[in-house]
Design an enzyme around this catalytic site. Structure first.
Site, mmCIF file in Angstrom:
data_model
loop_
_atom_site.group_PDB
_atom_site.id
_atom_site.type_symbol
_atom_site.label_atom_id
_atom_site.label_comp_id
_atom_site.label_asym_id
_atom_site.label_seq_id
_atom_site.Cartn_x
_atom_site.Cartn_y
_atom_site.Cartn_z
ATOM 1 N N LYS A 176 0.847 -1.144 0.041
ATOM 2 C CA LYS A 176 -0.029 0.041 0.154
ATOM 3 C C LYS A 176 0.751 1.221 0.088
ATOM 4 C CE LYS A 176 -4.141 -1.908 2.222
ATOM 5 N NZ LYS A 176 -4.935 -1.906 3.310
ATOM 6 N N GLU A 214 -7.554 13.412 -1.457
ATOM 7 C CA GLU A 214 -7.116 13.866 -0.251
ATOM 8 C C GLU A 214 -6.923 12.703 0.759
ATOM 9 O OE1 GLU A 214 -9.953 16.851 1.279
ATOM 10 O OE2 GLU A 214 -8.488 17.727 2.414
ATOM 11 N N GLY A 251 -3.980 1.369 19.099
ATOM 12 C CA GLY A 251 -3.028 1.192 17.966
ATOM 13 C C GLY A 251 -2.792 2.425 17.367
ATOM 14 N N ALA A 294 -3.217 1.184 9.922
ATOM 15 C CA ALA A 294 -4.716 1.096 10.098
ATOM 16 C C ALA A 294 -5.496 2.196 10.658
ATOM 17 C CB ALA A 294 -4.988 -0.359 10.784
ATOM 18 N N LEU A 341 3.966 4.859 22.925
ATOM 19 C CA LEU A 341 3.329 5.959 23.055
ATOM 20 C C LEU A 341 3.880 7.184 22.019
ATOM 21 C CD1 LEU A 341 1.561 8.318 24.291
ATOM 22 C CD2 LEU A 341 3.234 8.507 26.160
ATOM 23 N N ALA A 342 5.191 7.046 21.809
ATOM 24 C CA ALA A 342 5.812 8.006 20.752
ATOM 25 C C ALA A 342 5.081 7.942 19.587
ATOM 26 C CB ALA A 342 7.356 7.784 20.725
#
Ligand code: ATR
Length: 262
Positions: A66, A78, A126, A130, A153-154
């Site tokens: 992808k 867009e 997540g 996705a 977290l980053a």
């Protein structure tokens, strides 16, 4: 000759796109043939060029191509620009065009469940591709706040920083998976945890009224915990059908009704 379509990926045997598109074609009376194309990992460009130079009308793109499809297109919608990934290709005026229908597929699947997205607070677990692909369509459909929780977290913080300008009408925030808390209308599991058999723990401090698992066909601890709370839940088959319908609409100008194919 019927119109030629294909899905390209590696592996590709598992793809359900041909059966879905043939079902849409039967319902709408469009004469098409939709096949699977296995491309070598270093052969995506050549396979796409071969397909379109032999009269192909449209291609879906799946794992792991992808991002390569995104890089190859000369014109992008867009939502594909924001997703930085393309799952739908076609040629117009001799130029390769790309779109990403995954997010609209999720929105249409949620609407087919008769769950409203208008004015909602959504938690997405997540922060991979996705999640990136669904934020803009969810906000277009009315989400007013989206919190992204991630093990790393980053990565969630980076995603929020990247997408904030694309959705100025919504509030975006990033939290650690260890800090799941608050009240949400909808929680979406966009991790690959269920695919690898891993358990996500949803603490009591997290309250929500609907749960959507993007993966499907595997046992999901996320869905088990949501069902134990007696709330409406769904798994990703509707999203799979939804993204296929949206690709079909782009190529054929007709949008089959999602509920007819669930
Ligand atoms: P995709 O393109 O499908 O989103 P990805 O980019 O590999 O795939 O992202 C997978 C997501 O699932 C990530 O958010 C990942 O968390 P990390 O960023 O911390 O790696 C998350 N994930 C995968 N397995 C997980 C697990 N066992 N527990 C929690 N999160 C998990």
């Amino acid at each position: 000759m019927s119109k030629q379509f294909a899905v390209i990926g590696n592996p590709i045997e598992q793809s359900r796109s041909p059966e879905l598109h043939h079902a849409f074609a039967a319902k709408t009376g469009i004469d098409l043939t939709y096949s699977k194309r296995l491309a070598p990992l270093d052969g995506f460009d050549a396979s796409v060029e071969d397909f379109f130079s032999h009269g192909g009308i449209g291609m879906n793109v799946t794992v792991p191509f992808k991002e390569q499809a995104f890089a190859k297109c000369q014109v992008l919608t867009e939502r594909a620009q924001i997703a930085k990934a393309v799952n739908t290709l076609w040629v117009e005026d001799g130029v390769l065009h790309g779109d990403n229908t995954d997010g609209q597929g999720l929105v249409d699947a949620i609407h087919a469940l008769d769950w409203s997205l208008n004015n909602t607070d959504i938690l997405i677990i997540g922060a991979g591709g996705a999640t990136r692909g669904v934020i803009y369509p969810l906000v277009q459909a009315g989400a007013k706040k989206i919190v992204i929780a991630n093990r790393t977290l980053a990565r969630a913080e980076q995603l929020v920083a990247d997408l904030r300008d694309a959705v100025p009408q919504a509030e975006l925030a990033a939290i650690s998976l260890n800090d799941l808390a608050g009240e949400f209308d909808l929680v979406i599991n966009a991790t690959s945890a269920s695919l690898s058999g891993d358990v996500l723990v949803l603490p009591e401090s997290l309250q929500f009224t609907h749960a959507y698992e993007m993966a499907y066909g595997k046992p999901s601890s996320f869905i088990d915990q949501a069902q134990a709370r007696n709330i409406p839940t769904s798994e990703g088959y509707g999203m799979l059908v939804g993204q296929a319908i949206e690709s079909f609409r782009i190529w054929n100008g007709v949008k089959p009704n999602l509920k007819d194919f669930l």
